[in-house]
Motif scaffolding. Structure first.
Motif, short mmCIF file in Angstrom:
data_model
loop_
_atom_site.label_atom_id
_atom_site.label_comp_id
_atom_site.label_asym_id
_atom_site.label_seq_id
_atom_site.Cartn_x
_atom_site.Cartn_y
_atom_site.Cartn_z
N VAL A 90 19.30 8.19 7.36
CA VAL A 90 19.18 6.84 8.51
C VAL A 90 18.51 7.44 9.74
CG1 VAL A 90 20.85 5.58 10.01
CG2 VAL A 90 21.48 5.83 7.69
N GLY A 91 17.63 6.45 10.13
CA GLY A 91 16.71 6.81 11.24
C GLY A 91 16.37 5.57 11.93
N ALA A 92 15.97 5.73 13.25
CA ALA A 92 15.50 4.87 14.15
C ALA A 92 13.90 4.79 13.97
CB ALA A 92 15.88 4.78 15.68
N GLN A 93 13.31 4.13 13.01
CA GLN A 93 11.94 4.35 12.66
C GLN A 93 10.91 3.85 13.66
OE1 GLN A 93 12.99 6.30 10.27
NE2 GLN A 93 10.97 5.75 9.47
N SER A 97 9.20 -2.26 14.61
CA SER A 97 9.14 -3.30 13.55
C SER A 97 10.36 -3.29 12.44
CB SER A 97 7.79 -3.22 12.72
OG SER A 97 6.69 -3.30 13.41
N THR A 98 10.84 -2.13 12.34
CA THR A 98 11.83 -2.01 11.27
C THR A 98 13.30 -1.80 11.81
OG1 THR A 98 11.53 0.48 11.09
CG2 THR A 98 10.49 -1.13 9.54
N GLY A 99 13.27 -1.05 13.27
CA GLY A 99 14.68 -0.85 13.77
C GLY A 99 15.43 0.43 13.13
N VAL A 100 16.45 0.34 13.16
CA VAL A 100 17.43 1.55 12.49
C VAL A 100 17.49 1.06 11.08
CG1 VAL A 100 19.47 2.60 12.41
CG2 VAL A 100 18.51 2.12 14.64
N VAL A 101 17.16 1.87 10.08
CA VAL A 101 17.16 1.51 8.74
C VAL A 101 17.79 2.83 7.94
CG1 VAL A 101 15.34 -0.02 8.70
CG2 VAL A 101 14.71 2.24 8.57
N GLU A 102 18.17 2.53 6.77
CA GLU A 102 18.53 3.47 5.65
C GLU A 102 17.60 3.49 4.57
OE1 GLU A 102 22.05 4.93 2.64
OE2 GLU A 102 22.49 3.92 4.47
#
Length: 303
Positions: free
Chosen positions: A277-280, A283-288
């Motif tokens: 899980v990271g704050a990319q 455009s994507t925000g926080v994703v897994e």
């Protein structure tokens, strides 16, 4: 025939009303004097039978008509002045309306131009950001390739020195690594993983530290704080903490980094099952994501 019949007929100039009144008064005085003289004469005197013709005062109507004409002329002049004043006001109002309309059009044109400029700026900013993200991905890919080449060279040297015995050791570690990817976190690791996953869907903001927007290191720092562990704020400082671990031997709660360990530009939390899980980015925000989606350069273990 009258004794004045030989005088040619002509129109006498009109006299003013005041002169006519004066003449009438004089005539009245003369008549009064004659009457008094007759009364004072002898008793046997014969009465005067001569008829005196009095002048008419019809000409007084001329003065009245003249005054009315003057008043009418004054009223007409006043009306004309009023009309001219109204016309001037109308012209001034039309001129002001035209000026206001011109200003309004200029303001509308200015706003439209500002909106076009803002749209162009936003478009350019979006293109710049996309280019930066593409460059970041390319840099990550290049770094992974370099690290992979370095790792392959190190593994080849180790295999050559250890001989066939290393094969069984590698098989054992692979089995152990496979199991570590599916094990459920517990304790502090569970707190870190649960916090990180709870933020999935939040927005990415540079410098963000929550509660609804994050950058990569802000999210990692907050996840570890949920487990009672304080970490530095910057990504390269976080990846310099703890001990380095192999990507094939990850445990939930480990910190993944991209770039070199002492110079990482991105970090995330490994949550198990081959995912992180990271704050990319914005455009994507926080994703897994799966590790295969964007393989990290390395990992460190704090727990």
């Amino acid at each position: 025939m009258s004794h004045t019949a030989h005088i040619p007929s002509h129109r006498k100039p009109r006299r003013s009303a005041s002169k006519l009144a004066l003449r009438a008064g004089v005539a009245g005085g003369v008549l009064g004097t004659i009457a008094v003289a007759g009364a004072a004469g002898p008793a046997n005197a014969e009465p005067v039978t001569e008829t005196i013709e009095m002048p008419t005062l019809g000409s007084l109507d001329v003065g009245t008509n003249l005054a009315s004409a003057v008043a009418a002329s004054a009223e007409a002049s006043q009306q004309e002045a009023l009309d001219q004043s109204l016309q001037s006001l109308e012209q001034a109002a039309l001129k002001k309306a035209a000026q206001d309309a011109k200003k309004a059009k200029a303001e509308a044109d200015r706003k439209a131009e500002a909106e076009r400029a803002e749209k162009a700026r936003l478009k350019a900013e979006k293109e710049r950001q996309e280019a930066a993200e593409a460059a970041t991905r390319a840099s990550r890919s290049e770094e992974r390739t370099r690290l992979s080449t370095t790792s392959s060279s190190s593994t080849g040297s180790s295999d050559s020195s250890d001989g066939g015995g290393s094969s069984s050791s590698d098989d054992g570690s692979s089995a152990s690594d496979s199991g570590s990817r599916t094990q459920a976190p517990s304790g502090s690791a569970a707190s870190i993983v649960d916090f990180a996953r709870a933020q999935v869907g939040d927005s990415y903001v540079t410098g963000g530290t929550g509660p609804n927007s994050w950058d990569c290191s802000g999210l990692v720092q907050a996840a570890y704080r949920a487990a009672g562990i304080d970490l530095p704020r910057i990504s390269y400082q976080q990846s310099s903490m703890g001990s380095s671990v192999s990507l094939d031997n990850l445990q939930p709660g480990d910190i993944l980094y991209w770039g070199s360990r002492s110079g990482s530009y991105h970090v995330a939390v490994y949550v198990g099952g081959g995912n992180y899980v990271g704050a990319q980015n914005s455009s994507t925000g926080v994703v897994e994501r799966s590790l295969d989606w964007d393989p990290p350069s390395g990992a460190v273990r704090i727990l």
